[in-house]
Write a protein that holds these residues in place. Structure first.
Motif, PDB file in Angstrom:
ATOM      1  N   ASP A  13      51.642 -36.912  14.682  1.00 39.86           N
ATOM      2  CA  ASP A  13      51.923 -38.263  15.132  1.00 39.86           C
ATOM      3  C   ASP A  13      53.416 -38.386  15.405  1.00 39.86           C
ATOM      4  O   ASP A  13      54.216 -37.750  14.737  1.00 39.86           O
ATOM      5  CB  ASP A  13      51.505 -39.225  14.012  1.00 39.86           C
ATOM      6  CG  ASP A  13      51.338 -40.647  14.457  1.00 39.86           C
ATOM      7  OD1 ASP A  13      51.353 -40.916  15.666  1.00 39.86           O
ATOM      8  OD2 ASP A  13      51.178 -41.509  13.576  1.00 39.86           O
ATOM      9  N   TYR A  18      55.758 -45.989  16.872  1.00 42.16           N
ATOM     10  CA  TYR A  18      55.591 -47.209  16.083  1.00 42.16           C
ATOM     11  C   TYR A  18      56.681 -48.246  16.347  1.00 42.16           C
ATOM     12  O   TYR A  18      56.513 -49.418  16.030  1.00 42.16           O
ATOM     13  CB  TYR A  18      55.565 -46.872  14.591  1.00 42.16           C
ATOM     14  CG  TYR A  18      54.369 -46.046  14.196  1.00 42.16           C
ATOM     15  CD1 TYR A  18      53.167 -46.649  13.863  1.00 42.16           C
ATOM     16  CD2 TYR A  18      54.427 -44.664  14.179  1.00 42.16           C
ATOM     17  CE1 TYR A  18      52.057 -45.905  13.511  1.00 42.16           C
ATOM     18  CE2 TYR A  18      53.326 -43.901  13.826  1.00 42.16           C
ATOM     19  CZ  TYR A  18      52.141 -44.527  13.496  1.00 42.16           C
ATOM     20  OH  TYR A  18      51.049 -43.779  13.160  1.00 42.16           O
ATOM     21  N   SER A  25      50.316 -54.246  12.385  1.00 47.24           N
ATOM     22  CA  SER A  25      49.612 -53.334  13.297  1.00 47.24           C
ATOM     23  C   SER A  25      50.085 -51.903  13.091  1.00 47.24           C
ATOM     24  O   SER A  25      49.277 -50.965  13.091  1.00 47.24           O
ATOM     25  CB  SER A  25      49.853 -53.734  14.753  1.00 47.24           C
ATOM     26  OG  SER A  25      49.267 -54.962  15.032  1.00 47.24           O
ATOM     27  N   HIS A  29      47.664 -48.747  12.077  1.00 49.18           N
ATOM     28  CA  HIS A  29      47.602 -47.544  12.917  1.00 49.18           C
ATOM     29  C   HIS A  29      47.985 -46.301  12.116  1.00 49.18           C
ATOM     30  O   HIS A  29      47.343 -45.256  12.227  1.00 49.18           O
ATOM     31  CB  HIS A  29      48.513 -47.663  14.133  1.00 49.18           C
ATOM     32  CG  HIS A  29      48.052 -48.617  15.176  1.00 49.18           C
ATOM     33  ND1 HIS A  29      46.746 -49.010  15.354  1.00 49.18           N
ATOM     34  CD2 HIS A  29      48.737 -49.282  16.129  1.00 49.18           C
ATOM     35  CE1 HIS A  29      46.645 -49.855  16.352  1.00 49.18           C
ATOM     36  NE2 HIS A  29      47.846 -50.047  16.835  1.00 49.18           N
ATOM     37  N   ARG A  33      45.589 -43.083  11.293  1.00 43.96           N
ATOM     38  CA  ARG A  33      45.962 -41.751  11.781  1.00 43.96           C
ATOM     39  C   ARG A  33      46.138 -40.736  10.655  1.00 43.96           C
ATOM     40  O   ARG A  33      46.434 -39.573  10.908  1.00 43.96           O
ATOM     41  CB  ARG A  33      47.232 -41.837  12.608  1.00 43.96           C
ATOM     42  CG  ARG A  33      46.994 -42.564  13.916  1.00 43.96           C
ATOM     43  CD  ARG A  33      48.252 -42.726  14.697  1.00 43.96           C
ATOM     44  NE  ARG A  33      47.980 -43.408  15.956  1.00 43.96           N
ATOM     45  CZ  ARG A  33      48.885 -44.028  16.668  1.00 43.96           C
ATOM     46  NH1 ARG A  33      50.152 -44.058  16.269  1.00 43.96           N
ATOM     47  NH2 ARG A  33      48.563 -44.626  17.785  1.00 43.96           N
TER      48      ARG A  33
END
Length: 71
Positions: A13, A18, A25, A29, A33
């Protein structure tokens, strides 16, 4: 002699993805992930600098992620 422990693999990631998201949010997320620990911090917070595999740090100002880094 005991074997050297191997840290768990981190999610593939990009922390930069971000930045600009609202904090709630971004945390949802990140957990979806695979990040096991998500830490939201105010700008300039004093924190320890030990590296923890699986942790994602957010610097949050006015409810928005302004910086993100692993560990």
């Amino acid at each position: 002699m005991a074997p050297i422990p191997k840290p768990p693999a981190e999610p593939q990631d990009s922390p930069a993805s971000y930045v600009g998201l609202d904090a709630e949010s971004a945390e949802r997320h990140a957990r979806a992930r695979g990040w096991t620990t998500v830490r939201s911090l105010p700008p300039g917070a004093i924190i320890t600098m030990e590296y923890r595999a699986g942790r994602l740090n957010f610097e949050v100002k006015n409810g928005t992620v302004t910086r993100c880094w692993k560990g």
